[in-house]
Enzyme design. Sequence first.
Site, PDB file in Angstrom:
ATOM      1  N   LYS A 150       0.837  -1.200   0.000  1.00 16.02           N
ATOM      2  CA  LYS A 150       0.000   0.000   0.000  1.00 16.02           C
ATOM      3  C   LYS A 150       0.876   1.257   0.000  1.00 16.02           C
ATOM      4  O   LYS A 150       1.966   1.276   0.590  1.00 16.02           O
ATOM      5  CB  LYS A 150      -0.901  -0.050   1.236  1.00 16.02           C
ATOM      6  N   SER A 225      -9.536   1.734   2.687  1.00 12.57           N
ATOM      7  CA  SER A 225      -8.556   2.546   1.993  1.00 12.57           C
ATOM      8  C   SER A 225      -7.498   1.733   1.236  1.00 12.57           C
ATOM      9  O   SER A 225      -6.743   2.284   0.440  1.00 12.57           O
ATOM     10  CB  SER A 225      -7.850   3.478   2.991  1.00 12.57           C
ATOM     11  N   SER A 226      -7.421   0.418   1.484  1.00 17.73           N
ATOM     12  CA  SER A 226      -6.449  -0.424   0.765  1.00 17.73           C
ATOM     13  C   SER A 226      -7.050  -0.887  -0.562  1.00 17.73           C
ATOM     14  O   SER A 226      -6.909  -2.051  -0.960  1.00 17.73           O
ATOM     15  CB  SER A 226      -6.044  -1.631   1.628  1.00 17.73           C
ATOM     16  N   ILE A 246      -8.062   0.739   9.774  1.00 21.60           N
ATOM     17  CA  ILE A 246      -8.459   1.464  10.981  1.00 21.60           C
ATOM     18  C   ILE A 246      -9.978   1.513  11.140  1.00 21.60           C
ATOM     19  O   ILE A 246     -10.493   1.966  12.150  1.00 21.60           O
ATOM     20  CB  ILE A 246      -7.870   2.893  10.989  1.00 21.60           C
ATOM     21  N   GLY A 247     -10.704   1.019  10.141  1.00 16.01           N
ATOM     22  CA  GLY A 247     -12.158   0.992  10.248  1.00 16.01           C
ATOM     23  C   GLY A 247     -12.780  -0.019   9.296  1.00 16.01           C
ATOM     24  O   GLY A 247     -13.988  -0.075   9.124  1.00 16.01           O
ATOM     25  N   GLY A 248     -11.870  -0.803   8.651  1.00 17.70           N
ATOM     26  CA  GLY A 248     -12.316  -1.779   7.662  1.00 17.70           C
ATOM     27  C   GLY A 248     -11.497  -1.703   6.394  1.00 17.70           C
ATOM     28  O   GLY A 248     -11.839  -2.297   5.369  1.00 17.70           O
ATOM     29  N   SER A 249     -10.370  -0.993   6.428  1.00 20.73           N
ATOM     30  CA  SER A 249      -9.620  -0.653   5.220  1.00 20.73           C
ATOM     31  C   SER A 249      -8.918  -1.810   4.533  1.00 20.73           C
ATOM     32  O   SER A 249      -8.496  -1.685   3.394  1.00 20.73           O
ATOM     33  CB  SER A 249      -8.591   0.439   5.535  1.00 20.73           C
TER      34      SER A 249
END
Length: 590
Positions: A150, A225-226, A246-249
Amino acid sequence: MGRFNVQQLTIDMDFNWTPVIATIVCGTGALYLYLKWRNNQKIQKKILNARKRRDKSFQQAEQAVQQFKIQNPDFKSSSIVSLSLPELTGKLKDGSLQPDAVLYAFMEKALEVNKNLNCSTEIIMECEAQLKDINTQKKGLLYGVPISIKDNIAYEGHDTSCGVVSKLDQPALMDSVLVTVLKKQGAIPFIKTNIPQGLLNYDCGNPIYGQTLNPYNLQKTPGGSSGGEGALIGGGGSILGIGTDIGGSIRIPASFCGICGFKPTAKRLSLQGINSCVRGQKSVLSSIGPMGRDVESLALFMRALLCQDMFSLDPTIPPILFNQEVYESSEPLRIGYYENDGYQQPSPSMARAFRETKDLLERAGHTLVPFQPLRLYHTMHELTLRGVFSDGGRTFLSNMKGDPVDPCLCGQTTKLGTPGFIKKLISAVLRPFYPRISAFIDGSLGVGSVEELWKLHDNIEQYIQEVIAEWRRLNVDVLLCPMLGPAYNFCYCGSIGSALSYTALYNLLNFPAGVVSVSTVTEEDEAQLSHYKGAHGDAWDKLFVKAVKGGVGLPVAVQCVSLPWQDEMCLRFMREVEQLTAKNKLTKKH
């Protein structure tokens, strides 16, 4: 000395000051506009330079692939990139495949995938130099395996932009700990992948590198985000990659792109050398973890990284080796489950995929126990959201100062950038009609003092202990729950924060969680969307339907969860789900 004349200081009140004031105002306005224009020119120049670097790396990679093909006329990349990771590592170990052939095969495929999906920010051409010394790492568990990373993971000499202009032209001075350990294990990082602007979003677009597309449907987002990792692996351009969560990334792109992703317990793997736009935020912990085509790939990654090299390079990481015995166990499990968390009603395909997986597990001899998340409404707003944005979002927004805002972030940045007193007013007005949206806006205000922050951290700790106590009371080993999906249409992720309830909870709790793709959206799933009411019947529920519409054929996943530091148990459960799903599909074919 001459006599001081007070009359000399007397202002002529009859003098016409209007032109003077107008000149000053116009001059100030012109100066402001000039400075703004000049700053915008600097931003555009940095963006252009970043794109030139990316394009140059693509050209170099294409030339390198062509040169290798000329030197090796029998080379066929398709026979290499179609292998599973266990098959690939086996052939590399026994010498039937050479690391250079594997690297150029994946480089060629990654370039092809990127042309369609725009998932890469740069090819790491130093990977060619790594080939020269690769034989010294023959004993490494990932010997000769090309790996994607990433954008925000440091590789010496390359930017970790996080999708914001302010972090461009700041090449990493050294490799991150994970990249260092991967190299020691024989892996070859060869490509960096795209992210959303600022990272705190589950889409994948930014003003530097543009929007990444979904490998199953170019009109859909790959998640974030990934998201660059999800798209590249889902498209076949990488066999193993690293994301952050951090929240599902990690889990959302894995779900949207039909692959597997694993968020370990925070601090199980080193975060040294990982960039962020909310550095110092400690309420909700970020994790770094693997993304791959199957669960065995994720387990191999964890086995390779959990070694003495990592523990020495980062002494803050507990020196706990991978527990192969737990991972390979075949003992029946006691599995907690919930189909609906009560905060965000799952889409029809999410719910169906969950029920089918639950049935498969029951038929395989496992015990299924009802489990319901505790006080999720309060937890989402008062612990998770208020924790991530304890400063009201100021640090996050400061990283994007002056940047053009990517379309996928518009709703999010507008909410965060609204002055606090206006947020309070909007929250109060909405409370009687849309209580969930009102509470979300209030939570985004953050905390007002250090004392409040300490109280928030105390409340989070108490909540974690409550959930663990409930887990113990029910005597469950693991937890099965729905996973957000299918992939959204563009520009909805920044406007539907409620849908993160299925993933962000496990960042707050710091429980390991992973995603396994188990099904695809059917025509019947799509038709049932017309009857979708949602948990609250508010604007977010209506937006959610619009976001997931047109998803026939897209992957759908389930989520597997375990207690902290029981990462191997979570992976073992994921493998069980994967194997039962594969067996069921094979049975249906016959």
